[in-house]
Design an enzyme around this catalytic site. Structure first.
Site, short mmCIF file in Angstrom:
data_model
loop_
_atom_site.label_atom_id
_atom_site.label_comp_id
_atom_site.label_asym_id
_atom_site.label_seq_id
_atom_site.Cartn_x
_atom_site.Cartn_y
_atom_site.Cartn_z
N GLY A 146 44.98 101.81 51.41
CA GLY A 146 44.92 101.54 49.98
C GLY A 146 45.09 100.09 49.63
CD GLU A 149 41.03 103.05 49.71
OE1 GLU A 149 40.11 103.89 49.72
OE2 GLU A 149 42.24 103.36 49.63
#
Length: 299
Positions: A146, A149
């Site tokens: 993440g 991301e």
């Protein structure tokens, strides 16, 4: 039809003053932990630069419910602040940008909670991507899962040569769920993205630059903030330009990348039309004729 509203919203700022996120969270969003992300609004030669710092050292900036809530509040504030011309996303924790999801918290979630939580992170990434001003991710440490991301949702990425980054979710028998499968494919190409996600491979800054995952790679310095310093240099260069033009250029590119060329050019035309009547456009022309630096006011 106007594509974006530039009504001015003023916020009080001090030199590198930290904004307490608990004071700007909407009443419907509460945080159950101390501030894990904060904003500095820079002044002087760096006026117009907002620095958003992840600061959860005990968990390597991993993404918890609390950090998500706080980040959501900050993005909501920045979206409506027309004084911010560039936002830098960085870490205040040495050696790490963001280690990804908080797996200890995730392990305690019921199966029915996991899907909605991951969806909320995907939407948070889109909020970051859709901020109206240019954004830069400074990766001076590990950006995994993440964390990468979120970095890919920024317009520009800068990494230290020793930084580590990768979408490693398949090693945990899951897939990237906060936009990683789509953003990585669009940045490095689908074949390369497939190889990186299938293998869960971790790249250093040099390898990431070779694959064009990051715009710049820097040799790490003694302070451990080489990528951040490079991001500041880029941000200073950006803030010299017209703020409305910056926002409309970003809007044209983001929206245009989602449609065919004919419609993309129509989006560009609609964005350009909003520039024509601005005071900044006239100031740019006058400054050029008078051979002086322009003084843009965002109007």
């Amino acid at each position: 039809m106007a594509l974006i509203n530039f009504g001015r919203v003023m916020f009080t700022k001090g030199t590198q003053k930290c904004v307490n996120i608990s004071s700007i969270l909407s009443r419907s969003v509460t945080s159950d932990c101390s501030d894990e992300i904060y904003v500095d609004f820079l002044e002087g030669d760096r006026t117009g630069i907002a620095v958003c710092s992840l600061c959860r050292p005990q968990a390597k900036n991993s993404i918890s419910k609390g950090l998500r809530n706080q980040f959501r509040g900050i993005l909501k504030m920045l979206k409506s602040d027309n004084d911010v011309r560039v936002m830098i996303l960085r870490s205040a924790v040495p050696g790490v940008f963001c280690a990804g999801a908080d797996l200890k918290e995730r392990a305690k979630m019921l199966e029915a909670e996991v899907g909605p939580f991951v969806t909320s992170l995907r939407l948070l990434g889109m909020d970051l991507r859709d901020l109206p001003m240019p954004t830069i991710a400074a990766l001076d440490g590990a950006a995994l899962g993440g964390g990468l991301e979120f970095a890919m949702c920024c317009d520009i990425r800068v990494a230290a040569d020793c930084a580590k980054m990768g979408l490693v979710e398949t090693k945990l028998a899951i897939i990237p769920g906060a936009g990683g499968t789509q953003h990585l494919s669009r940045i490095v190409g689908i074949a390369t993205a497939k190889e990186l996600i299938f293998t869960g491979r971790v790249l250093d800054g040099i390898e990431a630059h070779q694959l064009r995952l990051v715009n710049h790679v820097t040799a790490q310095n003694e302070a451990g903030d080489a990528a951040y310093q490079k991001a500041l240099t880029i941000a200073e260069e950006i803030t010299m330009n017209g703020p409305i033009a910056l926002r409309l250029a970003k809007l044209a590119m983001n929206k245009g990348s989602e449609v065919d060329l004919v419609n993309a050019l129509k989006i560009e035309e609609a964005c350009y039309s909003q520039i024509i009547t601005t005071k900044d456009r006239r100031e740019g022309l006058n400054a050029f004729a008078e051979k002086r630096a322009p003084k843009y006011i965002g109007e």
